[in-house]
Design a protein around this motif. Structure first.
Motif, PDB file in Angstrom:
ATOM      1  N   SER A  51       0.835  -1.207   0.000  1.00  0.00           N
ATOM      2  CA  SER A  51       0.000   0.000   0.000  1.00  0.00           C
ATOM      3  C   SER A  51       0.868   1.255   0.000  1.00  0.00           C
ATOM      4  O   SER A  51       0.560   2.239  -0.666  1.00  0.00           O
ATOM      5  N   LEU A  52       1.955   1.205   0.762  1.00  0.00           N
ATOM      6  CA  LEU A  52       2.877   2.347   0.788  1.00  0.00           C
ATOM      7  C   LEU A  52       3.497   2.554  -0.589  1.00  0.00           C
ATOM      8  O   LEU A  52       3.613   3.691  -1.062  1.00  0.00           O
ATOM      9  N   SER A  53       3.870   1.453  -1.246  1.00  0.00           N
ATOM     10  CA  SER A  53       4.458   1.546  -2.579  1.00  0.00           C
ATOM     11  C   SER A  53       3.486   2.191  -3.561  1.00  0.00           C
ATOM     12  O   SER A  53       3.885   2.996  -4.410  1.00  0.00           O
ATOM     13  N   GLN A  54       2.199   1.868  -3.443  1.00  0.00           N
ATOM     14  CA  GLN A  54       1.202   2.467  -4.325  1.00  0.00           C
ATOM     15  C   GLN A  54       1.115   3.974  -4.100  1.00  0.00           C
ATOM     16  O   GLN A  54       0.965   4.753  -5.043  1.00  0.00           O
ATOM     17  N   ALA A  55       1.218   4.400  -2.840  1.00  0.00           N
ATOM     18  CA  ALA A  55       1.200   5.832  -2.532  1.00  0.00           C
ATOM     19  C   ALA A  55       2.444   6.515  -3.095  1.00  0.00           C
ATOM     20  O   ALA A  55       2.369   7.629  -3.627  1.00  0.00           O
ATOM     21  N   PHE A  56       3.597   5.847  -3.002  1.00  0.00           N
ATOM     22  CA  PHE A  56       4.827   6.387  -3.583  1.00  0.00           C
ATOM     23  C   PHE A  56       4.655   6.609  -5.088  1.00  0.00           C
ATOM     24  O   PHE A  56       5.042   7.643  -5.634  1.00  0.00           O
ATOM     25  N   VAL A  57       4.078   5.610  -5.758  1.00  0.00           N
ATOM     26  CA  VAL A  57       3.879   5.712  -7.205  1.00  0.00           C
ATOM     27  C   VAL A  57       2.954   6.880  -7.526  1.00  0.00           C
ATOM     28  O   VAL A  57       3.195   7.640  -8.472  1.00  0.00           O
ATOM     29  N   ALA A  58       1.888   7.044  -6.745  1.00  0.00           N
ATOM     30  CA  ALA A  58       0.948   8.144  -6.975  1.00  0.00           C
ATOM     31  C   ALA A  58       1.659   9.492  -6.880  1.00  0.00           C
ATOM     32  O   ALA A  58       1.390  10.408  -7.665  1.00  0.00           O
ATOM     33  N   LEU A  59       2.585   9.619  -5.945  1.00  0.00           N
ATOM     34  CA  LEU A  59       3.338  10.866  -5.791  1.00  0.00           C
ATOM     35  C   LEU A  59       4.423  10.988  -6.862  1.00  0.00           C
ATOM     36  O   LEU A  59       4.756  12.098  -7.290  1.00  0.00           O
ATOM     37  N   GLU A  60       4.952   9.867  -7.308  1.00  0.00           N
ATOM     38  CA  GLU A  60       5.958   9.909  -8.371  1.00  0.00           C
ATOM     39  C   GLU A  60       5.326  10.364  -9.682  1.00  0.00           C
ATOM     40  O   GLU A  60       5.918  11.132 -10.446  1.00  0.00           O
ATOM     41  N   VAL A  61       4.115   9.887  -9.952  1.00  0.00           N
ATOM     42  CA  VAL A  61       3.400  10.279 -11.167  1.00  0.00           C
ATOM     43  C   VAL A  61       3.224  11.792 -11.223  1.00  0.00           C
ATOM     44  O   VAL A  61       3.284  12.405 -12.291  1.00  0.00           O
ATOM     45  N   GLN A  62       3.024  12.423 -10.063  1.00  0.00           N
ATOM     46  CA  GLN A  62       2.847  13.874 -10.007  1.00  0.00           C
ATOM     47  C   GLN A  62       4.169  14.637  -9.975  1.00  0.00           C
ATOM     48  O   GLN A  62       4.174  15.868  -9.928  1.00  0.00           O
ATOM     49  N   GLY A  63       5.280  13.903  -9.978  1.00  0.00           N
ATOM     50  CA  GLY A  63       6.577  14.567  -9.963  1.00  0.00           C
ATOM     51  C   GLY A  63       6.993  15.073  -8.598  1.00  0.00           C
ATOM     52  O   GLY A  63       7.890  15.913  -8.489  1.00  0.00           O
TER      53      GLY A  63
END
Length: 233
Positions: A52-64
């Motif tokens: 779940s944490l990894s998914q949140a990281f990806v969501a923030l990575e997508v936004q730069g």
């Protein structure tokens, strides 16, 4: 007849984690270039799974906002603007099906054209992209750069200026889906396998096989956690 009140939308767990991470960044006045705590430690502090944490990281990575790389952990790229992050996440989720649909329409045709029009030098560029992605995956990375190189090489080999321009116009949106897809467990190797099947069809100048392989590949990489039903952590 009076309009019915819409039910309240429950936030997904990753959205809650994203808000917590943004609060962590703000309260500690983190600056670009600083690293967040290690994933295992952070998941323990938040009381959530590493998935779940990894998914949140990806969501923030997508936004730069974050850069997440193998061996480096999560590095802050830019500070999030309060009140905009969750809205941006939901807008991204809303447009994701449209981006996937556009990719399939454009890239299947590009693969077909590449198979019939590619030069030897362009085939070499496609093979080079496969090598780059394989090397990245071997080193424990996700293969994002190699993936991008491969799809760009297919586009170049198709010799269709109008389709290439359309691809460039949605390149930023495609990059969002690329990061998201290659962050799924086991996806980098599966994606590389799809690329190899496309490349072989292009090598054999088999347009039908190239289009079919690209369609299968797009369907595979379009399976992302963001579009799946929410499950308990």
């Amino acid at each position: 007849m009076a309009e019915r009140i819409r039910p309240v939308a429950r936030p997904r767990l990753y959205e809650v984690i994203v808000e917590q991470l943004c609060d962590h960044i703000a309260t500690r006045n983190m600056q670009p270039g600083e690293r967040l705590p290690p994933e295992r430690e952070l998941a323990g502090q938040l009381g959530v799974s590493r998935a779940s944490l990894s998914q949140a990281f990806v969501a923030l990575e997508v936004q730069g906002i974050l850069s997440v790389r193998h061996g480096d952990g999560a590095v802050l790229v830019r500070r999030p603007v309060e009140g905009t992050v969750i809205r941006a996440l939901r807008e991204h989720a809303d447009r994701l099906p449209d981006v996937i649909e556009a990719r399939e329409a454009l890239e299947v045709k590009l693969a077909e054209l590449a198979a019939s029009r590619r030069s030897d030098d362009e085939m070499t560029a496609i093979d080079r992209a496969l090598w780059v992605m394989a090397s990245e995956i071997t080193e424990g990375d996700r293969g994002v750069s190699g993936d991008e190189l491969f799809h760009n090489a297919i586009t170049e080999a198709a010799h269709s200026p109008l389709l290439a321009r359309l691809m460039s116009e949605i390149a930023g949106l495609i990059r969002e889906t690329r990061i998201e897809s290659l962050s799924q467990s086991g996806r980098p190797k599966a994606s590389l396998g799809g690329h190899r099947r496309i490349a072989e069809a292009v090598r054999q100048r088999d347009s039908m096989a190239a289009g079919r392989a690209m369609a299968e590949h797009i369907r595979l990489v379009s399976d992302v956690a963001l579009l799946r039903p929410q499950v308990a952590d």
